[in-house]
Design a protein around this motif. Sequence first.
Motif, mmCIF file in Angstrom:
data_model
loop_
_atom_site.group_PDB
_atom_site.id
_atom_site.type_symbol
_atom_site.label_atom_id
_atom_site.label_comp_id
_atom_site.label_asym_id
_atom_site.label_seq_id
_atom_site.Cartn_x
_atom_site.Cartn_y
_atom_site.Cartn_z
ATOM 1 N N VAL A 1 -0.687 -1.360 -2.659
ATOM 2 C CA VAL A 1 -1.762 -2.477 -3.145
ATOM 3 C C VAL A 1 -1.024 -3.667 -3.342
ATOM 4 N N GLY A 2 -1.809 -4.604 -3.307
ATOM 5 C CA GLY A 2 -1.322 -6.010 -3.757
ATOM 6 C C GLY A 2 -1.623 -6.492 -4.911
ATOM 7 N N MET A 3 -0.860 -7.125 -5.822
ATOM 8 C CA MET A 3 -1.195 -7.689 -7.165
ATOM 9 C C MET A 3 -0.953 -9.322 -7.454
ATOM 10 N N HIS A 4 -1.891 -9.999 -7.597
ATOM 11 C CA HIS A 4 -1.523 -11.200 -7.974
ATOM 12 C C HIS A 4 -1.813 -11.422 -9.497
ATOM 13 N N PHE A 5 -0.679 -11.735 -10.231
ATOM 14 C CA PHE A 5 -0.883 -11.926 -11.656
ATOM 15 C C PHE A 5 -0.709 -13.403 -11.833
ATOM 16 N N VAL B 1 -0.204 -8.089 2.361
ATOM 17 C CA VAL B 1 -0.384 -6.864 1.964
ATOM 18 C C VAL B 1 -0.367 -5.721 2.884
ATOM 19 N N GLU B 2 -1.177 -6.012 4.026
ATOM 20 C CA GLU B 2 -1.490 -5.149 5.055
ATOM 21 C C GLU B 2 -0.046 -4.840 5.709
ATOM 22 N N THR C 1 2.723 -4.669 -4.696
ATOM 23 C CA THR C 1 3.518 -5.829 -4.267
ATOM 24 C C THR C 1 2.925 -7.099 -5.041
ATOM 25 N N SER C 2 3.851 -7.925 -5.539
ATOM 26 C CA SER C 2 3.140 -9.116 -6.324
ATOM 27 C C SER C 2 3.009 -10.259 -5.555
ATOM 28 N N LEU D 1 3.722 4.146 -11.288
ATOM 29 C CA LEU D 1 3.238 2.783 -10.678
ATOM 30 C C LEU D 1 4.610 2.101 -10.940
ATOM 31 N N ILE D 2 4.856 1.349 -9.821
ATOM 32 C CA ILE D 2 5.780 0.612 -9.607
ATOM 33 C C ILE D 2 5.403 -0.652 -9.009
ATOM 34 N N VAL D 3 5.639 -2.048 -9.746
ATOM 35 C CA VAL D 3 5.349 -3.434 -9.415
ATOM 36 C C VAL D 3 6.688 -4.359 -8.977
#
Length: 644
Positions: free
Chosen positions: A433-437, A419-420, A412-413, A382-384
Amino acid sequence: MSNKGEISSIAVEDGVGVLTIDSPPVNALGVAVRRALDEGIREMVQDTSVDAIILLCGGRTFFAGADISEFGKAPQVPLLPAVLEKIENCPKPLIAAMHGTALGGGYELALTCHYRIAAPSAKVGLPEVKLGLLPGAGGTQRLPRLVGPAMALDLIVKGDQVPAVQALQLGMIDAIAREGQLREDAIAYARAILAEGVPLRRIRDRNEKIAPDSFPADLFDTFRAANAASMRGFKAPGHIVQAIGASVRVPFDDGLLRERALFQELRASRESAAQRYYFFAEREAAKIAGNQKVSGPVPITSVGIVGGTAMGIDIAMAAADAGLAVTVIDIDTAAGGRARRSIADAYAAAVHDGRMTAEEVARLQDRIALADDPALLSASDLIVEFDEDPAEKQRIIRRLDAIVRTDTILATSGNTIDVEGMAVSCSRPERVVGMHFCASADAPRLVEAARCAVTSPEAIASAMHFVRRIGRVAVLTGPRRGFIANRIMSAMATQARAAIAEGSPPGLLEALLYDYGFPADHIQQISGTAFGDFDQYSTATDRTRQAPVDDEELLERLLLPVVNEGAKLLEEKGATRASDIDVVAILGYGWPVYRGGPMFWADEIGLPRVLSTLNELRARHGEAFRPSALLEEKVALGASFTRG
């Protein structure tokens, strides 16, 4: 060996009886377990070959506590107090042998035993406060007799889990077994007790720690004053203080009655109902809803972090702390290596703040590799990426797409990303996938995981599993910009600005939200804008300078748009469940947990009222308050957002 039934068994070894309860998944103290305990203890008391009794649990944990699913249902005998009384009054030494966690009712059961031994990895505690409750089976009366009222206040009001080694030091347990040898060591401990021939030790009879001269006379008043900020708005902490106060003032049985009355009052309260709802909502958020079959998350052992932002470094450290191999790619080498500077600062801050020792930091350093070449991530699971430039983010994702394995998950953060668009620009969009930390210092646990129409269920499952592994809460969202958190709270910020422009003093709005339960200066936090000098307003001044709008109407103007926006998210499939919206609001933006979140609160005050008030606000303030179609539908059907 005696086979008692599906969940219990009895074995006798040289005079020591071992009653084992195995009721998956967590040995909750439901009626079946209570009956097994009642019958098993009765049998061993009557068995003349048994001189001492050990209570042991199968599976991954000791008794987990009360079965919350029984709340609100007709009680079934034997009730827990009756079972605990039988344990406490057992004429033979009775030892609790604990592994995993012994929490809530599980630890209260252990407190009724005469002795307690635990595996080194075990944790004990009374966390009922986190459900808006207090320990209702003697915990507030027995624990002060073991550790003193001052320590009992700290342990029960905070509700934290206590590791076995610390529990032994505090007196919460009596012995620690060898890891993996709990049964054998508990039997040996029982035999040692028998050899000593000491009288049975009931905690209820131990009064030295609660004697008037053993603690300050003003202990309870001082505790309330010192913890006023953290107890604000919560009902349970104050009731816990009262119950522990009873333990030092009245006889034990009277203290039990006082504890029970306070427990019943809390269980019937709105605050506890909201906190119990949130307890299940946070766990429900981990589930991927829908009809798609998920084969399971891809095993993640190696993680790549691209970019040297503070958040990227935090996630790298959390992943390393969780035992994952981490590679941080420094894409800012021209500026001297931003990631290198950030991670060095993070290590130093962790040691300075006492969050880590130098030895713990050294272990993290061994797990985190720093490099400049993204090609080194080709084998990562996994890569962010954490770049802050939208154009650069897309370039990074495309470059990674060209070099990594076909099953690698690319995340992608950020919360304003497309994201689309990122996904469709890749050769395998189903793995993006998108990730909002969440960057809030007060709510670092929230991560919004965004999926697109083409995202595979396995990719989402893997991403959410990673989030949980690093100790955060994952909530699934759609790909729309703003995700859930910013969408709902921007609605509040917009109305706050409008109300201030119309003459409502900023300090009044802040005071109303603070009284509702939000953190101080909440509007400034969610808007990123300071509305003048907030310090110039006092509550008294605000209430004389406000616009001709009453406080309740002004508060509803701020809160109801959040509910309405949440309903729109559900319509658009931007959120899976109403409870997910509540989890995001509570973890991400400080919505008070004892209110349950915006959707739960809306159900509490009644959706017909929500709808009619929105229509009134729409008539006065415009189309921003137009009720969502889903809200209108719920009202027409007499349905709710959070109650089935």
